[in-house]
Design an enzyme around this catalytic site. Sequence first.
Site, PDB file in Angstrom:
ATOM      1  N   ASP A  77       0.854  -1.185   0.000  1.00 21.97           N
ATOM      2  CA  ASP A  77       0.000   0.000   0.000  1.00 21.97           C
ATOM      3  C   ASP A  77       0.887   1.231   0.000  1.00 21.97           C
ATOM      4  O   ASP A  77       1.744   1.390   0.883  1.00 21.97           O
ATOM      5  CB  ASP A  77      -0.906   0.009   1.238  1.00 21.97           C
ATOM      6  CG  ASP A  77      -2.008  -1.038   1.159  1.00 21.97           C
ATOM      7  OD1 ASP A  77      -2.032  -1.794   0.180  1.00 21.97           O
ATOM      8  OD2 ASP A  77      -2.845  -1.095   2.085  1.00 21.97           O
ATOM      9  N   ASP A 134     -15.103  -4.051  -2.814  1.00 25.91           N
ATOM     10  CA  ASP A 134     -14.850  -3.879  -1.383  1.00 25.91           C
ATOM     11  C   ASP A 134     -16.208  -3.801  -0.706  1.00 25.91           C
ATOM     12  O   ASP A 134     -17.005  -2.914  -1.027  1.00 25.91           O
ATOM     13  CB  ASP A 134     -14.054  -2.591  -1.138  1.00 25.91           C
ATOM     14  CG  ASP A 134     -12.759  -2.559  -1.943  1.00 25.91           C
ATOM     15  OD1 ASP A 134     -12.244  -3.644  -2.251  1.00 25.91           O
ATOM     16  OD2 ASP A 134     -12.276  -1.464  -2.263  1.00 25.91           O
TER      17      ASP A 134
END
Length: 257
Positions: free
Chosen positions: A8, A129
């Site tokens: 990330d 998500d």
Amino acid sequence: MDVIPAIDLLEGRCVRLYQGNYQQSEVYNENPVEVARQWADEGATRLHLVDLDGAKQGHPVNLDTIEAIVRAISIPVQVGGGLRDRQSIAQLIDLGVDRTIVGTVAVENPSLVQELCQAFPSKIAVGIDARNGKVATRGWLETSEVLATELAQQMAELGVSAIIYTDIHRDGTLQGPNREALRELANHIKIPVIASGGVSSLSDVLGLLALEPIGVTGVIIGKALYTGDVSLAEAVHAVGPGRWQDIPPDLGSSAFG
């Protein structure tokens, strides 16, 4: 099964968030290229990059870092975070990114997804998500009324190459993947599903093998690799190519001679 390490990116550094909260970020390494090389050396067959700044701003931000990673390693790289238009995706593909992951745009502009799949065959995946089975958008800042299974079916029909499914309540918590949700999703579509979020141990990774026959072909691991709860090399050895389960028992020898 592919074991896919996640990096990330926030302000050019390798970080992890807790349940998608930008205020709860922890820096693991100032040099993401170094991290990418480490994961490639340990046997990763693919790398998953998330441009967190991009997810917030709605367009790629960490392009220099992404390009440096793609150049540094020989395995395919997939990138998500803020990819909401054709130009952003073309930019990444030009940098050598193997697969781009769209999220918000799948809910808000499905016709664009269809156009992207036609323009960039096999290069478009959709990140779904979900919070309680419903799709979250805009960097997890909003929750829609769209069901994850319905969106997955629609996207499969439009020609996307894979679905990357993240259960937000599990992400960064080390509580284990939501296998029930993954099973339901995989049963609804014929394209590969990649599990993401919550992996905390090698047994979590092994537990996903039961879902491989119905189409769960990979698992993205983030925090557990950085905390040391999971060894990438062990996970690849356990479920990747030439894994333990595929080695036939030695029937040629006997204790009774």
